[in-house]
Design an enzyme around this catalytic site. Structure first.
Site, PDB file in Angstrom:
ATOM      1  N   GLN A  75       0.832  -1.198   0.000  1.00 31.40           N
ATOM      2  CA  GLN A  75       0.000   0.000   0.000  1.00 31.40           C
ATOM      3  C   GLN A  75       0.871   1.254   0.000  1.00 31.40           C
ATOM      4  OE1 GLN A  75      -2.546   0.160   3.404  1.00 31.40           O
ATOM      5  NE2 GLN A  75      -3.426   2.153   2.893  1.00 31.40           N
ATOM      6  N   CYS A  81      -6.214   0.396   1.947  1.00 29.45           N
ATOM      7  CA  CYS A  81      -5.807  -0.939   2.397  1.00 29.45           C
ATOM      8  C   CYS A  81      -6.846  -1.975   2.009  1.00 29.45           C
ATOM      9  CB  CYS A  81      -5.571  -0.947   3.908  1.00 29.45           C
ATOM     10  SG  CYS A  81      -7.014  -0.470   4.899  1.00 29.45           S
ATOM     11  N   HIS A 252      -8.101  -1.241   9.895  1.00 23.22           N
ATOM     12  CA  HIS A 252      -7.222  -1.668   8.812  1.00 23.22           C
ATOM     13  C   HIS A 252      -7.701  -3.008   8.269  1.00 23.22           C
ATOM     14  CE1 HIS A 252      -3.529  -1.576   6.529  1.00 23.22           C
ATOM     15  NE2 HIS A 252      -3.072  -2.688   7.069  1.00 23.22           N
ATOM     16  N   ASN A 284      -1.014  -8.433   5.991  1.00 25.72           N
ATOM     17  CA  ASN A 284      -1.160  -6.988   6.145  1.00 25.72           C
ATOM     18  C   ASN A 284      -0.771  -6.327   4.815  1.00 25.72           C
ATOM     19  OD1 ASN A 284      -0.905  -4.256   6.765  1.00 25.72           O
ATOM     20  ND2 ASN A 284       0.106  -4.605   8.713  1.00 25.72           N
ATOM     21  N   TRP A 286       0.378  -3.609   4.182  1.00 28.41           N
ATOM     22  CA  TRP A 286       1.583  -2.797   4.294  1.00 28.41           C
ATOM     23  C   TRP A 286       2.848  -3.589   3.968  1.00 28.41           C
ATOM     24  CZ3 TRP A 286       0.688   0.177   9.557  1.00 28.41           C
ATOM     25  CH2 TRP A 286      -0.375   1.079   9.384  1.00 28.41           C
TER      26      TRP A 286
END
Length: 408
Positions: A75, A81, A252, A284, A286
């Site tokens: 991201q 997200c 998230h 995740n 990220w």
């Protein structure tokens, strides 16, 4: 019989590509220009953003580098997200992403014939009951020679960035992707039927029978090619992106990348006992920040699992954003899950299955006006009512009724 594909803005990918080849020019999309209005609809961009083609960002650009993986996605500086998590789920199913990225081999860079490259791509999304073909050029938002939104962990891989641009065009702008529902994105990718599950309901936290029932149901969905995602609700806007003591990010979205019954211990031919532990693997968007509780990557509990079983699980000890946790911990720590079941979206299947339907409301004959949702999102009150609104009566057969920015 395949579903008919509708062309967004009446743009024909092959026709536009052939025109570029004839003139020897790179495609520039007039319907989604490399300009501020394609980035933000409510304000000016906060930074001086440059639109760069992949060939200007690296020496050897590709759509895919060593295939497609859920680990390709990271991201960027956009609160999507939910979209990146949906892409991670999509990457797990070849039959699904090959529909979203049609004839990808013909879109891939050909280093042997660089003159054939025209800077044009197209992607397909399931929107309002039809597959929609979205054409884009390859100019991507960047700062200092780096992509600022969704990008791969490999600098010369661009499928995720280009897919994000096509989805932003469908929504109206990149800003329109700032906050949304992972389930909505998965439905747009697949035509799936989405079901939301409230995990904050006490029955899943304390009732083992209900937990087991839910696990078996999710395992069945996963084995049948369905996609699952989840999130931990933030108590308030100030609570978004705060980290729990166990390493999870509030407000998230996470993608579910695997569900297993893991064997503990080793069993010989005649002796030894084994038990099964219900486990679920998360990612995740990220690409970092993982679960810190029991069964984290470096947990002592993994000593209870044989080397061969670890190999089957694909266990890695890297901070790559992917981690295992017990299903009990999953139910206790996440608040909501979206379960997306696959259905056959072919033209023949839809017309065989749907027996009767009627709709009342304000409709428009402008297909693009219906397809462009203008950024309407359930958690963005200022844009939600820009969505097309329809009152529908549905009759079914067989009783079946058919986010935070990138890492700091």
């Amino acid at each position: 019989m395949a579903s008919p594909v509708r062309k967004l803005k009446n743009q024909d990918y092959w026709q536009l590509k052939n025109e570029c080849k004839k003139t020897g020019t790179l495609f520039e999309d007039p319907e989604f220009p490399a300009a501020d209005e394609s980035l933000f609809y409510s304000r000016a961009p906060p930074h001086s953003i440059q639109w760069k083609r992949p060939g200007e960002l690296c020496d050897d650009p590709h759509l895919f580098v060593e295939g497609i993986s859920q680990h390709d996605l990271h991201q960027g500086q956009l609160g999507n997200c939910w979209f990146v998590a949906a892409c991670s789920c999509l990457a797990l199913r070849k039959a699904l992403w090959e529909k979203v990225i049609p004839k990808w081999k013909k879109q891939e860079w050909d280093p042997r014939r660089p003159h054939r490259y025209s800077g044009i791509f197209h992607f397909q999304f399931w929107c309002l009951g039809d597959w929609v073909d979205v054409v884009i050029d390859d100019r991507l938002p960047s700062i200092g020679g780096n992509l600022i939104y969704c990008h791969s962990n490999v600098k010369n891989e661009f499928w995720s960035a280009l897919l994000e641009k096509a989805y932003a065009k469908l929504a109206g702008s990149y800003e329109a992707l700032d906050g949304g529902s992972t389930a909505d994105a998965i439905v747009d990718f697949t035509g799936a039927v989405a079901e939301s599950i409230d995990l904050s309901d006490g029955k899943y936290k304390v009732n083992i029978a209900e937990q087991t029932k839910l696990f078996e149901e999710l395992l069945k969905v996963h084995k049948r090619g369905g996609l699952i995602c989840c999130h931990l609700k933030a108590a308030s806007s100030r609570d978004v992106e705060t980290v729990t003591p166990m390493g999870l990010i509030k407000g998230h979205a996470y993608s579910v990348t695997d569900i297993k019954k893991v064997t503990l211990g080793e069993k010989t031919l005649c002796f030894g006992k084994t038990t099964k532990l219900y486990m679920i693997r998360m990612r995740n968007p990220w690409g970092k920040r993982e679960w810190r509780g029991t069964w984290n990557d470096e947990s002592e509990e993994w000593k209870k699992v044989s080397k061969s079983e670890k190999g089957k699980l694909g266990l890695t000890m890297r901070n790559d954003g992917e981690f295992w946790m017990t299903f009990e911990d999953w139910c206790s720590n996440f608040t909501h899950a979206d379960v997306c079941r696959m259905i056959n979206t072919s033209y023949f299947s839809r017309h065989k299955t749907w027996e009767k339907g009627e709709a009342r409301g304000k409709w428009t004959n402008n297909a693009d006006a219906l397809l462009n949702r203008s950024g309407g999102c359930f958690n963005n009150k200022s844009t939600f009512f820009q969505n097309p609104q329809v009152t529908a009566s549905l009759f079914v057969r067989d009783g079946l009724s058919y986010g935070g920015r990138g890492p700091p």
